[in-house]
Design an enzyme around this catalytic site. Sequence first.
Site, PDB file in Angstrom:
ATOM      1  CG  HIS A 198     -58.560 -11.746   0.549  1.00 52.24           C
ATOM      2  ND1 HIS A 198     -59.208 -10.748  -0.331  1.00 52.24           N
ATOM      3  CD2 HIS A 198     -57.853 -11.381   1.458  1.00 52.24           C
ATOM      4  CE1 HIS A 198     -58.656  -9.568   0.302  1.00 52.24           C
ATOM      5  NE2 HIS A 198     -57.886  -9.930   1.328  1.00 52.24           N
ATOM      6  CB  CYS A 257     -60.372  -9.310   3.531  1.00 53.59           C
ATOM      7  SG  CYS A 257     -59.397  -7.658   3.513  1.00 53.59           S
ATOM      8  CG  ASN A 307     -56.537  -6.629   0.411  1.00 49.27           C
ATOM      9  OD1 ASN A 307     -57.852  -7.044   0.346  1.00 49.27           O
ATOM     10  ND2 ASN A 307     -55.955  -7.041   1.782  1.00 49.27           N
TER      11      ASN A 307
HETATM   12  O1  UT7 Z   1     -56.654  -8.805   3.754  1.00 51.45           O
HETATM   13  C1  UT7 Z   1     -56.235  -9.354   4.724  1.00 51.45           C
HETATM   14  C2  UT7 Z   1     -55.300  -8.277   5.564  1.00 51.45           C
HETATM   15  N1  UT7 Z   1     -54.240  -8.211   5.186  1.00 51.45           N
HETATM   16  C3  UT7 Z   1     -53.140  -8.904   5.066  1.00 51.45           C
HETATM   17  O2  UT7 Z   1     -53.269 -10.046   4.838  1.00 51.45           O
HETATM   18  C4  UT7 Z   1     -51.733  -8.275   5.036  1.00 51.45           C
HETATM   19  C5  UT7 Z   1     -50.814  -9.370   5.840  1.00 51.45           C
HETATM   20  N2  UT7 Z   1     -49.503  -8.701   5.998  1.00 51.45           N
HETATM   21  C6  UT7 Z   1     -48.587  -8.506   5.018  1.00 51.45           C
HETATM   22  O3  UT7 Z   1     -48.902  -8.616   3.989  1.00 51.45           O
HETATM   23  C7  UT7 Z   1     -47.346  -7.892   5.255  1.00 51.45           C
HETATM   24  O4  UT7 Z   1     -47.077  -8.202   6.647  1.00 51.45           O
HETATM   25  C8  UT7 Z   1     -47.011  -6.458   5.032  1.00 51.45           C
HETATM   26  C9  UT7 Z   1     -46.893  -6.517   3.477  1.00 51.45           C
HETATM   27  C10 UT7 Z   1     -48.189  -5.600   5.678  1.00 51.45           C
HETATM   28  C11 UT7 Z   1     -45.500  -6.350   5.672  1.00 51.45           C
HETATM   29  O5  UT7 Z   1     -44.558  -6.909   5.175  1.00 51.45           O
HETATM   30  P1  UT7 Z   1     -43.365  -7.624   6.304  1.00 51.45           P
HETATM   31  O6  UT7 Z   1     -42.459  -8.273   5.502  1.00 51.45           O
HETATM   32  O7  UT7 Z   1     -44.227  -8.368   7.207  1.00 51.45           O
HETATM   33  O8  UT7 Z   1     -42.917  -6.321   6.585  1.00 51.45           O
HETATM   34  P2  UT7 Z   1     -42.787  -5.716   8.168  1.00 51.45           P
HETATM   35  O9  UT7 Z   1     -44.174  -5.445   8.820  1.00 51.45           O
HETATM   36  O10 UT7 Z   1     -41.959  -6.757   9.032  1.00 51.45           O
HETATM   37  O11 UT7 Z   1     -41.834  -4.426   7.950  1.00 51.45           O
HETATM   38  C12 UT7 Z   1     -40.558  -4.620   7.845  1.00 51.45           C
HETATM   39  C13 UT7 Z   1     -40.096  -3.226   7.566  1.00 51.45           C
HETATM   40  C14 UT7 Z   1     -40.324  -2.298   8.969  1.00 51.45           C
HETATM   41  O12 UT7 Z   1     -39.236  -1.634   9.220  1.00 51.45           O
HETATM   42  P3  UT7 Z   1     -38.180  -2.059  10.326  1.00 51.45           P
HETATM   43  O13 UT7 Z   1     -39.085  -1.883  11.541  1.00 51.45           O
HETATM   44  O14 UT7 Z   1     -37.654  -3.401   9.995  1.00 51.45           O
HETATM   45  O15 UT7 Z   1     -37.093  -0.767  10.280  1.00 51.45           O
HETATM   46  C15 UT7 Z   1     -41.504  -1.357   8.338  1.00 51.45           C
HETATM   47  O16 UT7 Z   1     -41.502  -0.211   9.125  1.00 51.45           O
HETATM   48  O17 UT7 Z   1     -40.592  -2.446   6.541  1.00 51.45           O
HETATM   49  C16 UT7 Z   1     -41.256  -1.264   6.814  1.00 51.45           C
HETATM   50  N3  UT7 Z   1     -42.289  -0.892   5.895  1.00 51.45           N
HETATM   51  C17 UT7 Z   1     -41.960  -0.128   4.979  1.00 51.45           C
HETATM   52  N4  UT7 Z   1     -41.136   0.134   4.312  1.00 51.45           N
HETATM   53  C18 UT7 Z   1     -41.184   0.648   2.949  1.00 51.45           C
HETATM   54  C19 UT7 Z   1     -43.431  -1.201   6.207  1.00 51.45           C
HETATM   55  N5  UT7 Z   1     -44.158  -0.540   5.102  1.00 51.45           N
HETATM   56  C20 UT7 Z   1     -43.308  -0.162   4.430  1.00 51.45           C
HETATM   57  C21 UT7 Z   1     -43.493   0.390   2.955  1.00 51.45           C
HETATM   58  N6  UT7 Z   1     -42.443   0.822   2.487  1.00 51.45           N
HETATM   59  N7  UT7 Z   1     -44.429   0.590   2.512  1.00 51.45           N
END
Ligand code: UT7
Length: 331
Positions: A258, A114, A288
Amino acid sequence: MSNRSIILGSGSYLPERIVTNAELAKRVETTDEWITTRTGITQRHIAAEGELTSDLALCAAERALESADVNASEIDLVVLATTTPDNTFPATATKIQHQLGMTNGAAFDIQAVCSGFVYGLAVADNFIKAGQAETVVLIGAETFSRILDWEDRGTCVLFGDGAGAVVIQASKDTHDGPTDTGHNRGRGILSTHLHSDGATNDLLYVDGGPSSTQTVGHVRMNGREVFRNAVNNLASIVDETLEANGLSPEDIDWLVPHQANKRILDGTAKKLGLPVAKMVVTVDRHANTSAASIPLALDEAVRDGRIQRGDMVLMEAMGGGLTWGAGLVRW
Ligand code: UT7
């Protein structure tokens, strides 16, 4: 007096097919509400079957050349930032070189995921400053959809395909450069700043490759940790860039970050004390697109008239590696 690198024009291309969050919710256990509130993404463009990274890249490059009013025969370097090349080798940039009708110069790919576009900006700027290139086409292009695990809801909802490009040309501060008519005074790439930290390889990677598994592999990410690192690294790279140029946040006319997650974008703008209206946002419609996201956003804001000649434009990115970097440009 050293050469100054001027961005003369930009172009971009998005595949025709749009995939909405609602469509994804039919494939994996997710909801439009989750994706929108956690990321700001509402849709993404996905390349058609048989549509290659080189196809997207070529289209963006041609549009950039047209807007710059530069002929392909003037180019002496093609740099393509991509994580999803057409083939393991040769460099996809060499294909673009041929498709543009170039028979001279050099072409190569760079890989910083990225952060690819800001890495490319540094490469192009340094080739120009060293006098080794005069006119560079820098492209960020990805078909990221090809390396997604479409069963992993934690990653497949986040990415999209697309391409953006800029034409960068040498302009001597002494006014005798090919593009310097006095009119270009003060314009150009003011500084670039690059970092990486291989100790964090395992936060965001692809679980395949020619040497390890002889397969292409799929994206794996520890989203929470990447998020945490993004907020810290982006704040520090922005500070580093402003300090190197003796500027403060009020001097920035446009932040072109980005586009990974709207929450990360808002966090960076807030830390800078920059009004959200001064930030170019496309993540809602493009998701992204990795190395393509900055030139896609840049091109949109140039074409709709937001970014004007003389504006101070700050670009920043973070991606797998982890890699991160920034570039400051007087448009
Ligand atoms: O380009 C550079 C690279 N990428 C990034 O910069 C991405 C950086 N990270 C993020 O943008 C965020 O961390 C995410 C969008 C990927 C995730 O958001 P979050 O608020 O950090 O969520 P989380 O990973 O803490 O997950 C929260 C919950 C989890 O469930 P439990 O364990 O709390 O029961 C996940 O399993 O959300 C669940 N989850 C989803 N639920 C519905 C993860 N993906 C999904 C989904 N739909 N697509």
